[in-house]
Design a protein around this motif. Structure first.
Motif, mmCIF file in Angstrom:
data_model
loop_
_atom_site.group_PDB
_atom_site.id
_atom_site.type_symbol
_atom_site.label_atom_id
_atom_site.label_comp_id
_atom_site.label_asym_id
_atom_site.label_seq_id
_atom_site.Cartn_x
_atom_site.Cartn_y
_atom_site.Cartn_z
ATOM 1 N N GLY A 213 0.858 -1.250 -0.118
ATOM 2 C CA GLY A 213 -0.076 0.015 -0.206
ATOM 3 C C GLY A 213 0.815 1.194 -0.141
ATOM 4 O O GLY A 213 1.817 1.379 0.061
ATOM 5 N N LEU A 214 0.111 2.316 -0.041
ATOM 6 C CA LEU A 214 0.753 3.438 -0.091
ATOM 7 C C LEU A 214 1.546 3.905 0.867
ATOM 8 O O LEU A 214 2.630 4.803 0.811
ATOM 9 N N ASP A 215 1.150 3.467 2.226
ATOM 10 C CA ASP A 215 2.271 3.810 3.389
ATOM 11 C C ASP A 215 3.744 3.099 3.208
ATOM 12 O O ASP A 215 4.610 3.797 4.021
ATOM 13 N N ALA A 216 3.981 2.504 2.483
ATOM 14 C CA ALA A 216 4.983 1.614 2.511
ATOM 15 C C ALA A 216 6.023 2.185 1.388
ATOM 16 O O ALA A 216 7.246 1.890 1.295
ATOM 17 N N VAL A 217 5.431 3.253 0.629
ATOM 18 C CA VAL A 217 6.732 3.749 -0.357
ATOM 19 C C VAL A 217 6.321 5.440 -0.213
ATOM 20 O O VAL A 217 5.515 6.088 0.490
ATOM 21 N N SER A 218 7.538 5.903 -0.578
ATOM 22 C CA SER A 218 7.774 7.298 -0.741
ATOM 23 C C SER A 218 6.817 8.094 -1.971
ATOM 24 O O SER A 218 6.558 7.251 -3.056
ATOM 25 N N PRO A 219 6.177 9.242 -1.872
ATOM 26 C CA PRO A 219 5.454 9.497 -2.890
ATOM 27 C C PRO A 219 6.021 9.744 -4.112
ATOM 28 O O PRO A 219 7.124 10.342 -4.298
ATOM 29 N N ALA A 220 5.508 9.321 -5.472
ATOM 30 C CA ALA A 220 6.192 9.481 -6.764
ATOM 31 C C ALA A 220 5.931 10.758 -7.050
ATOM 32 O O ALA A 220 4.724 11.539 -6.892
ATOM 33 N N PRO A 221 6.808 11.741 -7.825
ATOM 34 C CA PRO A 221 6.528 12.935 -8.349
ATOM 35 C C PRO A 221 5.372 12.847 -9.269
ATOM 36 O O PRO A 221 5.119 12.093 -9.853
ATOM 37 N N HIS A 222 4.400 13.952 -9.097
ATOM 38 C CA HIS A 222 3.099 13.903 -9.737
ATOM 39 C C HIS A 222 3.201 15.017 -10.973
ATOM 40 O O HIS A 222 3.796 16.042 -11.025
ATOM 41 N N ASN A 223 2.480 14.094 -11.928
ATOM 42 C CA ASN A 223 2.360 15.055 -13.179
ATOM 43 C C ASN A 223 1.173 15.991 -13.332
ATOM 44 O O ASN A 223 0.142 15.329 -12.640
ATOM 45 N N GLU A 224 1.053 16.943 -14.069
ATOM 46 C CA GLU A 224 -0.163 17.329 -14.217
ATOM 47 C C GLU A 224 -1.148 16.435 -15.318
ATOM 48 O O GLU A 224 -0.722 15.700 -15.719
ATOM 49 N N ASP A 225 -2.525 16.803 -15.510
ATOM 50 C CA ASP A 225 -2.979 16.132 -16.306
ATOM 51 C C ASP A 225 -2.605 16.104 -17.499
ATOM 52 O O ASP A 225 -2.256 17.060 -18.348
ATOM 53 N N HIS A 226 -2.299 14.765 -18.154
ATOM 54 C CA HIS A 226 -1.776 14.775 -19.587
ATOM 55 C C HIS A 226 -2.487 15.141 -20.601
ATOM 56 O O HIS A 226 -1.925 15.388 -21.834
ATOM 57 N N ASN A 227 -3.705 15.600 -20.831
ATOM 58 C CA ASN A 227 -4.520 16.237 -21.696
ATOM 59 C C ASN A 227 -4.421 17.626 -21.507
ATOM 60 O O ASN A 227 -4.974 18.375 -22.694
ATOM 61 N N LEU A 228 -3.881 18.318 -20.540
ATOM 62 C CA LEU A 228 -3.688 19.787 -20.564
ATOM 63 C C LEU A 228 -2.308 20.018 -20.917
ATOM 64 O O LEU A 228 -1.488 19.659 -20.290
ATOM 65 N N LEU A 229 -2.118 20.789 -21.877
ATOM 66 C CA LEU A 229 -0.564 21.046 -22.319
ATOM 67 C C LEU A 229 -0.043 22.454 -22.230
ATOM 68 O O LEU A 229 -0.994 23.135 -22.141
ATOM 69 N N LEU A 230 0.955 22.354 -22.044
ATOM 70 C CA LEU A 230 1.617 23.769 -22.075
ATOM 71 C C LEU A 230 1.926 24.484 -23.529
ATOM 72 O O LEU A 230 1.734 23.792 -24.566
ATOM 73 N N TRP A 231 2.051 25.927 -23.508
ATOM 74 C CA TRP A 231 1.808 26.631 -24.641
ATOM 75 C C TRP A 231 2.842 26.019 -25.685
ATOM 76 O O TRP A 231 2.595 26.258 -26.995
ATOM 77 N N TYR A 232 4.063 25.537 -25.426
ATOM 78 C CA TYR A 232 5.174 25.398 -26.169
ATOM 79 C C TYR A 232 5.081 23.930 -26.718
ATOM 80 O O TYR A 232 5.948 23.364 -27.590
#
Length: 267
Positions: A213-232
């Protein structure tokens, strides 16, 4: 000397990792792993089998160069009645045009993400797989969404070496997920977990999460919504959004006791 366990092993096989419910051999680490979502029910990790930005960057100058050089060489060949050179350059232009067509189709059809969901509550894996044919741009390249029991998933590290145009050696490594027929080592499906890193700590992290479960691992870096894109991110704007089928989307994000989606009766 280590030998592959699975039948057949993945291309470029180097090592089999621990079974999904067995103790891990290395410490779990989120350093090389990003997450689209992570909670007590499921972990979603991103993937990209195609670098659409790199392909678009390659397509545009290649297309312009082919048109300009091709037109000049063809005109010169006709002027000097050099039909042998005309045939050679025509074949070359056809090959390059074919390759560019494949690149452009990849840019237009490869989804913005190819996520994998590891549902701890259901002990299942759901994969959003994009399949394409590198030599034929005129056949269907479908999205195949698959679901398998966690206990039937295996992980293999692969390593491939290629020689660049400059003569240097380029080494690529990654992790392949292989699904076996229950109770056997016979592979019935395969899809990548990582095309960039082959470190066992990635697999150890996922196994630890699925086992404890979640308590046994460190949080993984979180991405933003993959359908929302940056301007470039111009190339990804040409790509289709990630869209799970409604029933699979619901199942892959919930625990077994969650009520299924209700069908709406149309008048």
């Amino acid at each position: 000397m280590k030998r592959p366990i699975l039948i057949p092993p993945c291309p470029g096989w180097k090592e089999d990792f621990n079974l999904p419910n067995a103790p891990t051999k290395v410490d779990p680490s989120p350093i090389l792993l990003n997450s689209n979502h992570q909670d007590d029910i499921y972990l979603e990790t991103p993937r990209n089998s195609v670098n659409t930005g790199g392909l678009l960057t390659l397509c545009i100058p290649l297309s312009i160069t082919t048109i300009i050089l091709g037109a000049r060489i063809i005109a010169t060949s006709i002027q000097h009645n050099d039909y042998e050179s005309l045939l050679t350059i025509s074949i070359l232009i056809s090959i390059i045009t074919w390759q560019v067509a494949i690149y452009f189709r990849l840019v237009r059809t490869a989804p913005r993400d190819e996520p994998i969901r590891f549902n701890r509550a259901r002990q299942k894996v759901y994969a959003y797989n994009f399949t394409f044919c590198w030599w034929n741009p005129f056949i269907p390249w479908p999205i195949k969404i698959v679901s398998y029991d966690w206990k039937d998933v295996r992980a293999e590290r692969w390593r491939k070496q290629a020689v660049t145009h400059q003569g240097s050696h380029l080494v690529k490594t990654g992790i392949m997920l292989s699904v076996v027929e229950p109770g056997t080592n016979k592979v019935i499906d395969r899809f990548s977990l990582s095309n960039t890193y082959g470190e066992e700590s990635i697999w150890a992290y996922i196994c630890t999460y699925m086992q404890h479960g979640l308590d046994a691992v460190s949080p993984a870096p979180h991405n933003e919504d993959h359908n929302l894109l940056l301007w470039y991110q111009f190339a990804k704007r040409l790509a289709p959004e990630v869209k799970w089928p409604e029933a699979i989307d619901h199942e892959s994000r919930t625990a077994p006791h969650t009520a299924p989606l209700k069908k709406v009766e149309l008048p």
